[in-house]
Design a protein around this motif. Structure first.
Motif, PDB file in Angstrom:
ATOM      1  N   GLY A  32       0.815  -1.212   0.000  1.00 31.22           N
ATOM      2  CA  GLY A  32       0.000   0.000   0.000  1.00 31.22           C
ATOM      3  C   GLY A  32       0.845   1.255   0.000  1.00 31.22           C
ATOM      4  N   ASP A  33       1.991   1.208   0.692  1.00 35.99           N
ATOM      5  CA  ASP A  33       2.904   2.353   0.685  1.00 35.99           C
ATOM      6  C   ASP A  33       3.490   2.574  -0.707  1.00 35.99           C
ATOM      7  N   LEU A  34       3.809   1.477  -1.386  1.00 33.40           N
ATOM      8  CA  LEU A  34       4.354   1.592  -2.743  1.00 33.40           C
ATOM      9  C   LEU A  34       3.315   2.170  -3.701  1.00 33.40           C
ATOM     10  N   LEU A  35       2.058   1.753  -3.537  1.00 34.11           N
ATOM     11  CA  LEU A  35       0.996   2.312  -4.369  1.00 34.11           C
ATOM     12  C   LEU A  35       0.859   3.809  -4.143  1.00 34.11           C
ATOM     13  N   ALA A  36       0.918   4.222  -2.881  1.00 32.41           N
ATOM     14  CA  ALA A  36       0.806   5.651  -2.567  1.00 32.41           C
ATOM     15  C   ALA A  36       1.974   6.422  -3.169  1.00 32.41           C
ATOM     16  N   ALA A  37       3.181   5.841  -3.098  1.00 31.81           N
ATOM     17  CA  ALA A  37       4.361   6.516  -3.651  1.00 31.81           C
ATOM     18  C   ALA A  37       4.253   6.675  -5.159  1.00 31.81           C
ATOM     19  N   VAL A 126       7.632  -2.749  -9.406  1.00 31.80           N
ATOM     20  CA  VAL A 126       7.072  -2.846 -10.753  1.00 31.80           C
ATOM     21  C   VAL A 126       5.570  -3.109 -10.697  1.00 31.80           C
ATOM     22  N   LEU A 127       5.152  -3.992  -9.807  1.00 34.04           N
ATOM     23  CA  LEU A 127       3.730  -4.294  -9.691  1.00 34.04           C
ATOM     24  C   LEU A 127       2.943  -3.074  -9.209  1.00 34.04           C
ATOM     25  N   ALA A 128       3.535  -2.285  -8.311  1.00 31.47           N
ATOM     26  CA  ALA A 128       2.859  -1.066  -7.857  1.00 31.47           C
ATOM     27  C   ALA A 128       2.701  -0.080  -9.006  1.00 31.47           C
ATOM     28  N   LYS A 129       3.729   0.067  -9.821  1.00 35.01           N
ATOM     29  CA  LYS A 129       3.630   0.940 -10.994  1.00 35.01           C
ATOM     30  C   LYS A 129       2.524   0.447 -11.929  1.00 35.01           C
ATOM     31  N   ALA A 130       2.464  -0.865 -12.131  1.00 35.81           N
ATOM     32  CA  ALA A 130       1.466  -1.431 -13.035  1.00 35.81           C
ATOM     33  C   ALA A 130       0.054  -1.209 -12.511  1.00 35.81           C
ATOM     34  N   VAL A 131      -0.151  -1.380 -11.216  1.00 38.63           N
ATOM     35  CA  VAL A 131      -1.487  -1.208 -10.642  1.00 38.63           C
ATOM     36  C   VAL A 131      -1.946   0.239 -10.763  1.00 38.63           C
ATOM     37  N   VAL A 132      -1.071   1.188 -10.411  1.00 41.54           N
ATOM     38  CA  VAL A 132      -1.438   2.604 -10.504  1.00 41.54           C
ATOM     39  C   VAL A 132      -1.685   2.993 -11.953  1.00 41.54           C
ATOM     40  N   LEU A 133      -0.819   2.538 -12.837  1.00 47.02           N
ATOM     41  CA  LEU A 133      -0.962   2.853 -14.259  1.00 47.02           C
ATOM     42  C   LEU A 133      -2.283   2.302 -14.798  1.00 47.02           C
ATOM     43  N   ALA A 134      -2.590   1.057 -14.450  1.00 49.47           N
ATOM     44  CA  ALA A 134      -3.830   0.451 -14.926  1.00 49.47           C
ATOM     45  C   ALA A 134      -5.055   1.160 -14.356  1.00 49.47           C
ATOM     46  N   ALA A 135      -4.997   1.525 -13.081  1.00 55.22           N
ATOM     47  CA  ALA A 135      -6.147   2.193 -12.454  1.00 55.22           C
ATOM     48  C   ALA A 135      -6.412   3.556 -13.090  1.00 55.22           C
ATOM     49  N   VAL A 136      -5.347   4.326 -13.302  1.00 55.11           N
ATOM     50  CA  VAL A 136      -5.509   5.658 -13.882  1.00 55.11           C
ATOM     51  C   VAL A 136      -6.058   5.569 -15.299  1.00 55.11           C
ATOM     52  N   TRP A 137      -5.475   4.701 -16.119  1.00 53.74           N
ATOM     53  CA  TRP A 137      -5.887   4.650 -17.519  1.00 53.74           C
ATOM     54  C   TRP A 137      -7.214   3.935 -17.712  1.00 53.74           C
TER      55      TRP A 137
END
Length: 283
Positions: A32-37, A126-137
């Motif tokens: 969750g911290d990585l997602l926030a970052a 990498v997974l945190a980047k992918a989750v945020v990227l997928a959620a935004v787009w």
């Protein structure tokens, strides 16, 4: 008579004990911290939001203009006015390029080294980047596809040629168009992790998503099979209502389940590639 000082009295006052050293070390970063970052990183880039806003206006504008130019209205099947290929190819390029830059920019600035030192679990980053990227787009794609459809139908309704949301094929087309952006963004992420060079990553994304599919025509079975595993080809199949088209247009056409599978496989393979590359390469 002199007294012997205790052994611990000779220890330096500033020497940290094992307990204090252990307590000074912070707990490992949670996912969750990585997602926030990652969300903070993306949110702080104004250029990303300007790019998204301009792309949204472009796609919605193309749908409106196409509807205004469609004097005949529908032709017996779900019209392409709301899902113009040129507009959505632009959306593919923008989302794919942003996905690539998401990881490439950190390599260029050296920020990736700081990130990996703070979080040794590289796959989690990498997974945190992918989750945020997928959620935004996914959010962006949903807004764009729905707004483009409503704008086009508002024009066509004035000519009694519009279709409602409940029309056969509309829901599928809307979902496919909404998921097109996150799928392409994750493909760009994988290519960016592999190439780690901004121009090269963007060029590879352009070639893979847009330039490669037309090289394989649908006139022959083997070529059509290759064409159908491309993201843009899957999108075109999903936004079409083939049930209302004559059989002559169904030469080597892809299946709907196969097109959905393409949507799932490309992002999964791209994220897996990014995880493997980041874990095995030096930053």
């Amino acid at each position: 008579m002199t007294r012997t000082a205790p052994a611990h009295a000779h220890a330096p006052a500033h020497a940290p004990s094992v307990a204090s050293a252990t307590s000074a070390a912070g707990p490992p970063a949670r996912f969750g911290d990585l997602l926030a970052a990652e969300w903070i990183k993306m949110r702080s880039l104004r250029s990303t939001w300007w790019t998204i806003a301009l792309t949204a206006l472009f796609v919605i504008g193309c749908a409106t203009v196409a509807s205004l130019a469609d004097h005949g209205g529908t032709s017996g099947f779900l019209p392409f006015d709301a899902f113009t290929p040129g507009a959505y190819m632009t959306l593919m390029l923008v989302s794919g390029s942003v996905g690539a830059v998401t990881i490439v920019s950190e390599h260029g600035s050296g920020l990736i080294r700081t990130t990996m030192v703070a979080v040794p679990a590289r796959h989690a980053v990498v997974l945190a980047k992918a989750v945020v990227l997928a959620a935004v787009w996914t959010t962006v794609g949903t807004v764009i596809s729905l707004a483009a459809f409503l704008a086009s139908q508002a024009v066509l309704d004035g000519r009694h040629a519009g279709v409602p949301l409940t029309h056969p094929g509309v829901a599928r087309a809307l979902v496919a168009s909404a998921l097109l952006a996150p799928a392409c963004a994750l493909v760009g992420l994988g290519l960016g992790a592999l190439i780690r060079h901004t121009p090269g990553s963007v060029a590879a994304t352009l070639f893979t998503l847009v330039m490669l599919p037309p090289l394989f025509s649908t006139s022959r079975q083997w070529s059509a099979d290759v064409n159908h595993v491309m993201v843009v080809s899957a999108w075109k199949r999903l936004v079409q209502n083939w049930g209302d088209l004559p059989d002559i247009n169904r030469v080597h056409d892809a299946t709907v389940p196969g097109s959905w599978a393409v949507y799932a496989v490309w992002p999964l393979v791209a994220v897996a590639l990014a995880v493997v590359v980041v874990r095995r390469r030096d930053v």
